[in-house]
Scaffold this motif. Sequence first.
Motif, PDB file in Angstrom:
ATOM      1  N   TYR A   1       0.847  -1.198   0.000  1.00 19.93           N
ATOM      2  CA  TYR A   1       0.000   0.000   0.000  1.00 19.93           C
ATOM      3  C   TYR A   1       0.879   1.244   0.000  1.00 19.93           C
ATOM      4  N   LEU A   2       0.694   2.087  -0.995  1.00 17.82           N
ATOM      5  CA  LEU A   2       1.295   3.421  -1.002  1.00 17.82           C
ATOM      6  C   LEU A   2       0.150   4.410  -1.049  1.00 17.82           C
ATOM      7  N   LEU A   3      -0.201   4.918   0.111  1.00 20.49           N
ATOM      8  CA  LEU A   3      -1.332   5.822   0.256  1.00 20.49           C
ATOM      9  C   LEU A   3      -0.956   6.928   1.227  1.00 20.49           C
ATOM     10  N   ALA A   4      -1.452   8.120   0.967  1.00 20.58           N
ATOM     11  CA  ALA A   4      -1.287   9.202   1.939  1.00 20.58           C
ATOM     12  C   ALA A   4      -2.463  10.161   1.803  1.00 20.58           C
ATOM     13  N   TYR A   5      -2.838  10.739   2.924  1.00 19.30           N
ATOM     14  CA  TYR A   5      -3.862  11.778   2.889  1.00 19.30           C
ATOM     15  C   TYR A   5      -3.315  12.983   2.135  1.00 19.30           C
ATOM     16  N   GLN A   6      -4.198  13.619   1.360  1.00 25.90           N
ATOM     17  CA  GLN A   6      -3.734  14.794   0.628  1.00 25.90           C
ATOM     18  C   GLN A   6      -3.916  16.073   1.430  1.00 25.90           C
TER      19      GLN A   6
ATOM     20  N   PRO B   1       0.399  10.003   6.691  1.00 28.65           N
ATOM     21  CA  PRO B   1       0.164  11.443   6.804  1.00 28.65           C
ATOM     22  C   PRO B   1       0.505  12.160   5.497  1.00 28.65           C
ATOM     23  N   PRO B   2      -0.072  13.346   5.282  1.00 24.79           N
ATOM     24  CA  PRO B   2       0.183  14.084   4.038  1.00 24.79           C
ATOM     25  C   PRO B   2       1.660  14.318   3.748  1.00 24.79           C
ATOM     26  N   SER B   3       2.468  14.550   4.773  1.00 26.70           N
ATOM     27  CA  SER B   3       3.866  14.925   4.551  1.00 26.70           C
ATOM     28  C   SER B   3       4.692  13.819   3.901  1.00 26.70           C
ATOM     29  N   VAL B   4       4.168  12.585   3.854  1.00 22.81           N
ATOM     30  CA  VAL B   4       4.901  11.493   3.210  1.00 22.81           C
ATOM     31  C   VAL B   4       4.955  11.698   1.699  1.00 22.81           C
ATOM     32  N   PHE B   5       3.828  12.133   1.096  1.00 19.15           N
ATOM     33  CA  PHE B   5       3.769  12.333  -0.351  1.00 19.15           C
ATOM     34  C   PHE B   5       3.398  13.753  -0.757  1.00 19.15           C
ATOM     35  N   ILE B   6       2.808  14.503   0.147  1.00 15.12           N
ATOM     36  CA  ILE B   6       2.363  15.867  -0.193  1.00 15.12           C
ATOM     37  C   ILE B   6       2.733  16.787   0.967  1.00 15.12           C
TER      38      ILE B   6
ATOM     39  N   THR C   1       9.474  12.430   4.191  1.00 12.12           N
ATOM     40  CA  THR C   1       8.952  12.673   2.851  1.00 12.12           C
ATOM     41  C   THR C   1       9.594  11.749   1.819  1.00 12.12           C
ATOM     42  N   TYR C   2       8.737  11.054   1.068  1.00 11.62           N
ATOM     43  CA  TYR C   2       9.186  10.218  -0.030  1.00 11.62           C
ATOM     44  C   TYR C   2       8.952  10.897  -1.382  1.00 11.62           C
ATOM     45  N   SER C   3       7.936  11.748  -1.453  1.00  7.03           N
ATOM     46  CA  SER C   3       7.603  12.398  -2.714  1.00  7.03           C
ATOM     47  C   SER C   3       7.123  13.818  -2.443  1.00  7.03           C
ATOM     48  N   VAL C   4       7.381  14.699  -3.394  1.00  8.28           N
ATOM     49  CA  VAL C   4       6.890  16.076  -3.325  1.00  8.28           C
ATOM     50  C   VAL C   4       5.964  16.297  -4.509  1.00  8.28           C
ATOM     51  N   HIS C   5       4.698  16.535  -4.206  1.00  3.20           N
ATOM     52  CA  HIS C   5       3.740  16.786  -5.280  1.00  3.20           C
ATOM     53  C   HIS C   5       3.836  18.248  -5.691  1.00  3.20           C
ATOM     54  N   LEU C   6       4.139  18.480  -6.957  1.00  4.00           N
ATOM     55  CA  LEU C   6       4.395  19.843  -7.429  1.00  4.00           C
ATOM     56  C   LEU C   6       3.150  20.536  -7.969  1.00  4.00           C
ATOM     57  N   PHE C   7       2.101  19.786  -8.293  1.00  7.01           N
ATOM     58  CA  PHE C   7       0.811  20.327  -8.723  1.00  7.01           C
ATOM     59  C   PHE C   7       0.872  20.982 -10.114  1.00  7.01           C
ATOM     60  N   GLY C   8      -0.267  20.907 -10.792  1.00  5.34           N
ATOM     61  CA  GLY C   8      -0.373  21.512 -12.115  1.00  5.34           C
ATOM     62  C   GLY C   8      -0.176  23.012 -12.097  1.00  5.34           C
ATOM     63  N   LEU C   9      -0.535  23.648 -10.978  1.00  7.18           N
ATOM     64  CA  LEU C   9      -0.358  25.094 -10.876  1.00  7.18           C
ATOM     65  C   LEU C   9       1.114  25.490 -10.949  1.00  7.18           C
TER      66      LEU C   9
END
Length: 272
Positions: A109-114, A199-204, A229-237
């Motif tokens: 499972y790779l899941l995190a709250y956004q 938690p969000p900080s793992v991926f976002i 943190t494993y990933s940083v979501h950069l977002f379309g913006l």
Amino acid sequence: MSLPTIGSLWIGPRLSFLEVVVIRSYLDAGHPIVLFTLGPLENVPEGVELRDAREVFAPPYTDAQFAENHIFTAIYSDTFRLHMIQDLGYIWADLDAYCVKPYDFESGYLLAYQNPRGSVANGILGLPPTSEALHLSLAMLLDPAPVLPFSRPGKQRRAARMKRLGRPFGFENYNWGASGPRVLTHFLNETGEIIHAQPPSVFIPFETHHHMIVFDPDVPLDRIERPETYSVHLFGLTRVAARDQFNGVLPDGCYLDTICKRHGVDPAAFPV
């Protein structure tokens, strides 16, 4: 230990520096990466395996629908990733989800709250192919007239009526995100698999409205890349701002500049 394969999808003719640096981050972390497309694609980094997305799930939409409204692209992407996870067992990663360190999770499972309010993101998504939440989410996405239990009562009544009449009433009639985080979160809660969400900080590590911090040289690296943190979501913006506010020229020392230099990517060579 071999790392899991990362799979993603790109609809369009070329990649910008943002997608290129994200892809390079996975390759440099040691992950194999498969990029699915619907046509020819420029600026693909060496080491990426390209495949036809139709092998996994052919789009039920026309090119005109994709061009007319980006919600059709989102629905297709949301459905495609679940097919990919179920059929191939890959980890899904959006091409704006930068890899900080290898995804060496053992649970499947790779899941995190956004966000702290309880919605699970699907920008980085790993589920066991046997996951009940995965199967239930995919079945709802493939329903031509889904009655969404989390939508407004009036919308539910209309969808139920269309279903009785045998008429389509697809996800394009619902709010943005219904086909992605909202469906996924609903069924993860229903099956109890939500316990695997991190938690969000793992991926976002920051929310959408803080996306401009990646352009600020005064923001320290550990404000974005935290120990967990494993990933940083950069977002379309982020892509829009790089084009419209910075004309593709990144401020020296900002986070985007740092990761481009880290992976040897020249933003000028791959403009947005």
